[in-house]
Design an enzyme around this catalytic site. Structure first.
Site, PDB file in Angstrom:
ATOM      1  CG  ASP A 153      11.765  34.542 -10.494  1.00 13.48           C
ATOM      2  OD1 ASP A 153      11.599  33.268 -10.433  1.00 13.48           O
ATOM      3  OD2 ASP A 153      10.842  35.261 -10.360  1.00 13.48           O
TER       4      ASP A 153
ATOM      5  CG  HIS B  27      12.492  29.190  -3.522  1.00  9.34           C
ATOM      6  ND1 HIS B  27      11.365  29.094  -2.691  1.00  9.34           N
ATOM      7  CD2 HIS B  27      12.688  30.547  -3.598  1.00  9.34           C
ATOM      8  CE1 HIS B  27      10.938  30.531  -2.248  1.00  9.34           C
ATOM      9  NE2 HIS B  27      11.704  31.527  -3.172  1.00  9.34           N
TER      10      HIS B  27
ATOM     11  CB  SER C  45      24.465  36.840  -7.151  1.00 11.88           C
ATOM     12  OG  SER C  45      25.793  36.358  -6.970  1.00 11.88           O
TER      13      SER C  45
END
Length: 264
Positions: free
Chosen positions: A86, A142, A227
């Site tokens: 995200d 992911h 990050s």
């Protein structure tokens, strides 16, 4: 005022000792008192979280929260590439012939980023995509593709800001910051480098996947603070989705492009 303080201490502060103090506070029981207000300030969707707000013992636990099953797309085609995080896509472009990428009017060396000059050759002329995670985002990473993990390695020491100001005014944070890289080879022999870049002196990038095979959408790692993740694709192996412009918000499981099927 509260919003300003959060942004100053978590997004902008990057000194060695201030980062250390933030880390200590985030792991303390006292930090649980600000979780609710933190979620409101950053407009975090609490309905998609695996646990209730009151179930987190400290701010760090909240930062690395998991999501409920079914909150992200898990249906995608075999050749589709999905967003690993995200985040906000800050930039997308072509890796130049001299093995560099251009981000926010700055030039970054892919050789320096990967720490392997021989490996870089395969990505020359390919595509790069930069994803920035703010403190408001879900912080788990992911896999964008399915394949075999052929190498994992860590580079860098200190970490500097990687938000839009850090990218614009910092000293090559994408290539110099503490970072871990995972290279995945698909069943069609296409290579994808997944570069996870630390944002603060805390350098907290935890690899939660150690298997040789990885499935698309499977968790690979997580950040303790906001990050950046960078994807590198080989030349003529990736067709990007037609993003109207950047910055562009994406979520895990969202299709960002397609692998052409060309093998190396």
């Amino acid at each position: 005022m509260k919003s300003y303080l959060y942004k100053f201490f978590i997004e902008l502060t990057n000194g060695k000792w201030s980062s250390y103090l933030i880390m200590k506070f985030a792991h303390s029981k006292a930090s649980s008192l600000i979780i609710s207000s933190f979620a409101r300030v950053y407009k975090i969707n609490v309905d998609e979280m695996e646990k209730d707000l009151t179930s987190y013992n400290n701010l760090h636990e909240f930062f690395i929260r998991k999501l409920k099953n079914g909150t992200r797309n898990s249906f995608f085609g075999q050749t589709e590439v999905i967003s690993p995080v995200d985040a906000i896509i800050e930039d997308i472009g072509i890796i130049t012939g001299n093995k560099t990428i251009h981000v926010k009017d700055k030039v970054y060396s892919i050789s320096e980023m990967l720490g392997n000059k021989e490996m870089v050759d395969k990505y020359t002329g390919g595509t790069f995509i930069i994803f920035y995670l703010s403190p408001s985002h879900y912080h788990r990473i992911h896999s964008p593709v399915s394949g075999r993990v052929i190498k994992r390695w860590t580079l860098g020491g200190k970490s500097y800001p990687v938000n839009k100001w850090g990218l614009k005014f910092g000293k090559s944070p994408l290539a110099k910051n503490y970072r871990t890289i995972t290279e995945v080879k698909t069943q069609d022999n296409q290579h994808i480098a997944i570069v996870k870049v630390g944002a603060m002196f805390i350098n907290s990038i935890i690899l939660s996947h150690q298997k040789e095979e990885v499935k698309k959408g499977e968790e690979m790692a997580y950040f303790s603070f906001g990050s950046t993740v960078i994807l590198l694709f080989e030349k003529e192996t990736f067709r990007s989705k037609d993003f109207l412009s950047t910055p562009y918000p994406v979520k895990i499981g969202e299709v960002i492009g397609d692998l052409s099927g060309k093998s190396k």
